[in-house]
Design a protein around this motif. Structure first.
Motif, PDB file in Angstrom:
ATOM      1  N   ASN A  92     -27.358  28.779  15.670  1.00 45.21           N
ATOM      2  CA  ASN A  92     -28.573  28.732  14.854  1.00 45.21           C
ATOM      3  C   ASN A  92     -29.746  28.090  15.577  1.00 45.21           C
ATOM      4  N   PHE A  93     -29.482  27.373  16.636  1.00 46.33           N
ATOM      5  CA  PHE A  93     -30.548  26.723  17.389  1.00 46.33           C
ATOM      6  C   PHE A  93     -31.166  27.636  18.455  1.00 46.33           C
ATOM      7  N   SER A  94     -30.486  28.735  18.774  1.00 48.04           N
ATOM      8  CA  SER A  94     -30.912  29.574  19.898  1.00 48.04           C
ATOM      9  C   SER A  94     -32.244  30.279  19.681  1.00 48.04           C
ATOM     10  N   SER A  95     -32.609  30.557  18.441  1.00 49.30           N
ATOM     11  CA  SER A  95     -33.868  31.272  18.206  1.00 49.30           C
ATOM     12  C   SER A  95     -35.034  30.345  17.860  1.00 49.30           C
ATOM     13  N   LEU A  96     -34.790  29.042  17.923  1.00 51.27           N
ATOM     14  CA  LEU A  96     -35.877  28.094  17.648  1.00 51.27           C
ATOM     15  C   LEU A  96     -36.713  27.921  18.905  1.00 51.27           C
ATOM     16  N   PRO A  97     -38.034  27.976  18.768  1.00 50.42           N
ATOM     17  CA  PRO A  97     -38.902  27.983  19.944  1.00 50.42           C
ATOM     18  C   PRO A  97     -39.035  26.648  20.675  1.00 50.42           C
ATOM     19  N   GLY A  98     -38.977  25.501  19.957  1.00 53.49           N
ATOM     20  CA  GLY A  98     -39.121  24.214  20.633  1.00 53.49           C
ATOM     21  C   GLY A  98     -40.233  24.244  21.666  1.00 53.49           C
ATOM     22  N   PRO A  99     -40.489  23.210  22.406  1.00 50.13           N
ATOM     23  CA  PRO A  99     -39.925  21.881  22.212  1.00 50.13           C
ATOM     24  C   PRO A  99     -40.531  21.214  20.985  1.00 50.13           C
ATOM     25  N   TYR A 100     -39.900  20.123  20.569  1.00 51.39           N
ATOM     26  CA  TYR A 100     -40.339  19.404  19.378  1.00 51.39           C
ATOM     27  C   TYR A 100     -40.709  17.972  19.716  1.00 51.39           C
ATOM     28  N   ASP A 101     -41.655  17.450  18.971  1.00 50.68           N
ATOM     29  CA  ASP A 101     -42.039  16.046  19.102  1.00 50.68           C
ATOM     30  C   ASP A 101     -41.114  15.160  18.271  1.00 50.68           C
ATOM     31  N   VAL A 102     -40.626  15.716  17.159  1.00 48.96           N
ATOM     32  CA  VAL A 102     -39.810  14.962  16.214  1.00 48.96           C
ATOM     33  C   VAL A 102     -38.676  15.842  15.713  1.00 48.96           C
ATOM     34  N   ALA A 103     -37.496  15.264  15.593  1.00 55.04           N
ATOM     35  CA  ALA A 103     -36.378  15.911  14.899  1.00 55.04           C
ATOM     36  C   ALA A 103     -36.080  15.068  13.666  1.00 55.04           C
ATOM     37  N   LEU A 104     -36.148  15.684  12.500  1.00 52.60           N
ATOM     38  CA  LEU A 104     -35.937  14.980  11.242  1.00 52.60           C
ATOM     39  C   LEU A 104     -34.617  15.436  10.633  1.00 52.60           C
ATOM     40  N   MET A 105     -33.744  14.464  10.364  1.00 54.97           N
ATOM     41  CA  MET A 105     -32.439  14.751   9.759  1.00 54.97           C
ATOM     42  C   MET A 105     -32.239  13.820   8.566  1.00 54.97           C
ATOM     43  N   ALA A 106     -33.090  13.933   7.584  1.00 54.23           N
ATOM     44  CA  ALA A 106     -33.002  13.081   6.398  1.00 54.23           C
ATOM     45  C   ALA A 106     -32.002  13.695   5.417  1.00 54.23           C
ATOM     46  N   ASP A 107     -31.082  12.911   4.953  1.00 56.13           N
ATOM     47  CA  ASP A 107     -30.150  13.332   3.896  1.00 56.13           C
ATOM     48  C   ASP A 107     -29.210  14.461   4.294  1.00 56.13           C
ATOM     49  N   ILE A 108     -28.780  14.527   5.560  1.00 53.09           N
ATOM     50  CA  ILE A 108     -27.808  15.579   5.892  1.00 53.09           C
ATOM     51  C   ILE A 108     -26.508  15.048   6.476  1.00 53.09           C
ATOM     52  N   LEU A 109     -26.533  13.893   7.107  1.00 51.09           N
ATOM     53  CA  LEU A 109     -25.329  13.424   7.791  1.00 51.09           C
ATOM     54  C   LEU A 109     -24.114  13.353   6.867  1.00 51.09           C
ATOM     55  N   GLU A 110     -24.324  12.948   5.641  1.00 52.34           N
ATOM     56  CA  GLU A 110     -23.206  12.830   4.705  1.00 52.34           C
ATOM     57  C   GLU A 110     -22.639  14.183   4.280  1.00 52.34           C
ATOM     58  N   HIS A 111     -23.315  15.271   4.620  1.00 55.26           N
ATOM     59  CA  HIS A 111     -22.848  16.608   4.248  1.00 55.26           C
ATOM     60  C   HIS A 111     -22.147  17.330   5.396  1.00 55.26           C
ATOM     61  N   LEU A 112     -22.171  16.772   6.567  1.00 56.32           N
ATOM     62  CA  LEU A 112     -21.597  17.446   7.731  1.00 56.32           C
ATOM     63  C   LEU A 112     -20.089  17.265   7.805  1.00 56.32           C
ATOM     64  N   ARG A 113     -19.398  18.291   8.305  1.00 53.20           N
ATOM     65  CA  ARG A 113     -17.955  18.208   8.475  1.00 53.20           C
ATOM     66  C   ARG A 113     -17.581  17.209   9.560  1.00 53.20           C
ATOM     67  N   GLN A 114     -18.354  17.229  10.658  1.00 52.11           N
ATOM     68  CA  GLN A 114     -18.086  16.341  11.787  1.00 52.11           C
ATOM     69  C   GLN A 114     -19.392  15.707  12.265  1.00 52.11           C
ATOM     70  N   PRO A 115     -19.897  14.721  11.509  1.00 54.05           N
ATOM     71  CA  PRO A 115     -21.188  14.135  11.858  1.00 54.05           C
ATOM     72  C   PRO A 115     -21.154  13.423  13.197  1.00 54.05           C
TER      73      PRO A 115
END
Length: 115
Positions: A92-115
């Motif tokens: 899912n990351f392969s089609s993202l253009p990047g680069p990015y100044d910020v990566a925001l991951m608010a409220d997702i870690l608790e939903h991941l199978r292998q955080p």
């Protein structure tokens, strides 16, 4: 633009109601203060786009990956590109253009199978 990875549609985010009733949480407001205006943001798990919208209103260019298709449709108007799929799927990351100044991951870690 929404790209759909193969993932089942799920119920809409429980965060919508809370944000509509109470506004952004103190944590969300703090996170937004840390993101410079007019920057490029990769938002992982934007839910229905309440943070995405706030960043876009500050001139940020946001790309996102969201698992829930209904939420992704709500967040899409505030994104340059939105992929419907899991952040745990590297493809899912392969089609993202990047680069990015910020990566925001608010409220997702608790939903991941292998955080």
């Amino acid at each position: 633009m929404i790209d759909h990875a193969s993932t089942p549609a799920a119920a809409s985010s429980v965060y919508d109601k809370a944000v509509q009733q109470e506004g952004l949480s103190e944590t969300h407001r703090y996170l937004l203060q840390q993101i410079p205006p007019n920057c490029r943001v990769l938002e992982l798990g934007p839910a229905s786009g309440y943070m995405t919208r706030a960043m876009a209103e500050r001139g940020c260019l946001v790309d996102a990956i969201e698992l829930n298709e209904r939420d992704a449709q709500k967040a899409a108007p505030f994104c340059r590109r939105l992929i419907v799929g899991s952040v745990e799927d590297e493809a899912n990351f392969s089609s993202l253009p990047g680069p990015y100044d910020v990566a925001l991951m608010a409220d997702i870690l608790e939903h991941l199978r292998q955080p």
